[in-house]
Motif scaffolding. Structure first.
Motif, PDB file in Angstrom:
ATOM      1  N   LYS A  84     -26.642  -9.174 -11.273  1.00 25.23           N
ATOM      2  CA  LYS A  84     -28.132  -9.224 -11.082  1.00 25.23           C
ATOM      3  C   LYS A  84     -28.102  -8.231  -9.748  1.00 25.23           C
ATOM      4  O   LYS A  84     -28.932  -7.366  -9.587  1.00 25.23           O
ATOM      5  CB  LYS A  84     -28.439 -10.647 -10.903  1.00 25.23           C
ATOM      6  CG  LYS A  84     -28.773 -11.060 -12.085  1.00 25.23           C
ATOM      7  CD  LYS A  84     -29.624 -12.408 -11.891  1.00 25.23           C
ATOM      8  CE  LYS A  84     -29.850 -13.347 -13.235  1.00 25.23           C
ATOM      9  NZ  LYS A  84     -30.978 -12.518 -14.038  1.00 25.23           N
TER      10      LYS A  84
ATOM     11  N   ILE B  79     -37.192 -12.576  -4.521  1.00 24.22           N
ATOM     12  CA  ILE B  79     -36.919 -11.497  -5.573  1.00 24.22           C
ATOM     13  C   ILE B  79     -36.358 -12.454  -6.858  1.00 24.22           C
ATOM     14  O   ILE B  79     -36.828 -12.092  -7.856  1.00 24.22           O
ATOM     15  CB  ILE B  79     -35.896 -10.455  -5.071  1.00 24.22           C
ATOM     16  CG1 ILE B  79     -36.320  -9.701  -3.925  1.00 24.22           C
ATOM     17  CG2 ILE B  79     -35.405  -9.655  -6.220  1.00 24.22           C
ATOM     18  CD1 ILE B  79     -34.969  -8.889  -3.239  1.00 24.22           C
TER      19      ILE B  79
ATOM     20  N   LEU C 255     -29.843  -4.449  -8.841  1.00 23.05           N
ATOM     21  CA  LEU C 255     -30.745  -4.138  -7.786  1.00 23.05           C
ATOM     22  C   LEU C 255     -30.365  -2.905  -6.899  1.00 23.05           C
ATOM     23  O   LEU C 255     -31.122  -2.006  -6.485  1.00 23.05           O
ATOM     24  CB  LEU C 255     -31.056  -5.411  -7.047  1.00 23.05           C
ATOM     25  CG  LEU C 255     -31.647  -6.698  -7.519  1.00 23.05           C
ATOM     26  CD1 LEU C 255     -31.734  -7.779  -6.696  1.00 23.05           C
ATOM     27  CD2 LEU C 255     -33.122  -6.222  -7.776  1.00 23.05           C
TER      28      LEU C 255
END
Length: 237
Positions: free
Chosen positions: A153, A139, A157
């Motif tokens: 981050k 990812i 997600l």
């Protein structure tokens, strides 16, 4: 296929043999000895105890970085030397991808983090694709980031996550305070790098055609060494 795996990116030194997808031996130490003292005796020991002639190794998987510059150099030199002597290919396994394999079987996304000092970590974000034999999918490729940036981050997600790596204890409070998603830390025996995991990921990468001649193997430090940084600072002064 018989794989010899080497992991020396951190204080843990580890060597493993994977035979037809079965871990037939793994030897790890987390002790105050240099990897130059431990790796070759480890490899000799697991080969002797399993009756594995080193000539029977088909592939050498080396944890290629990031991590300790000295540890990576020792591990890479060891794997490369064996590969050159035997005429066997070497597959370079990104250290954080190997770490992610420690928690294979989870349906969470996986975020290994390793201490890079000064509030920074080496981090990657992965998932396991069970529609593709459990192969690891990337990812976010392994990167050098501020620890806070990694948390941001992961919040973006918005998916449950499991952490591994030597920085999990250092940043436990940040993980608990900065994340608004469900987060857990891998069990203690799966937090640190393991050669068996490097071997399994090495096979996946080799199946993608990423094994190469041993002479081509080089560590991936992700940042300049301290000596290189100091030299650059002097040149800028």
């Amino acid at each position: 296929m018989r794989v010899l795996a080497i992991e020396s990116s951190s204080v843990t030194a580890s060597a493993a043999i994977l035979t037809d997808n079965t871990v037939t031996a793994e030897y790890s130490t987390n002790f105050k000895q240099t990897h130059s003292q431990t790796l070759l005796p480890m490899i000799d020991s697991i080969c002797t105890m399993t009756g594995t002639p080193v000539e029977s190794i088909d592939l050498i998987a080396v944890s290629a970085g990031p991590g300790s510059f000295t540890g990576l150099r020792i591990g890479s030199a060891t794997g490369k030397g064996i590969g050159l002597a035997l005429g066997k290919p070497v597959v370079s396994v990104p250290t954080l991808e190997g770490l992610a394999m420690n928690v294979s079987g989870t349906d969470r996304i996986v975020c290994p983090i390793m201490d890079a000092r000064r509030g920074n970590v080496y981090a990657g974000i992965y998932r396991f694709n069970y529609n593709d034999g459990g192969n690891l999918e990337i990812i976010m490729n392994q990167s050098l980031l501020a620890a806070q940036e990694v948390m941001e981050k992961l919040n973006q997600l918005g998916r449950p996550v499991v952490f591994a790596g030597d920085a999990v204890y250092m940043y436990r409070e940040l993980i608990e305070s900065a994340l608004n998603i469900d987060a857990i830390i891998a069990a203690d025996h799966n937090v640190m790098p393991r050669a068996a995991s490097v071997a399994v990921r090495g096979v996946q990468l080799a199946n993608m055609g990423l094994a190469a001649d041993a002479a081509e193997h080089v560590p991936d430090y992700l940042r300049p060494s301290q000596a290189e940084r100091e030299r650059a600072d002097r040149n800028e002064a």
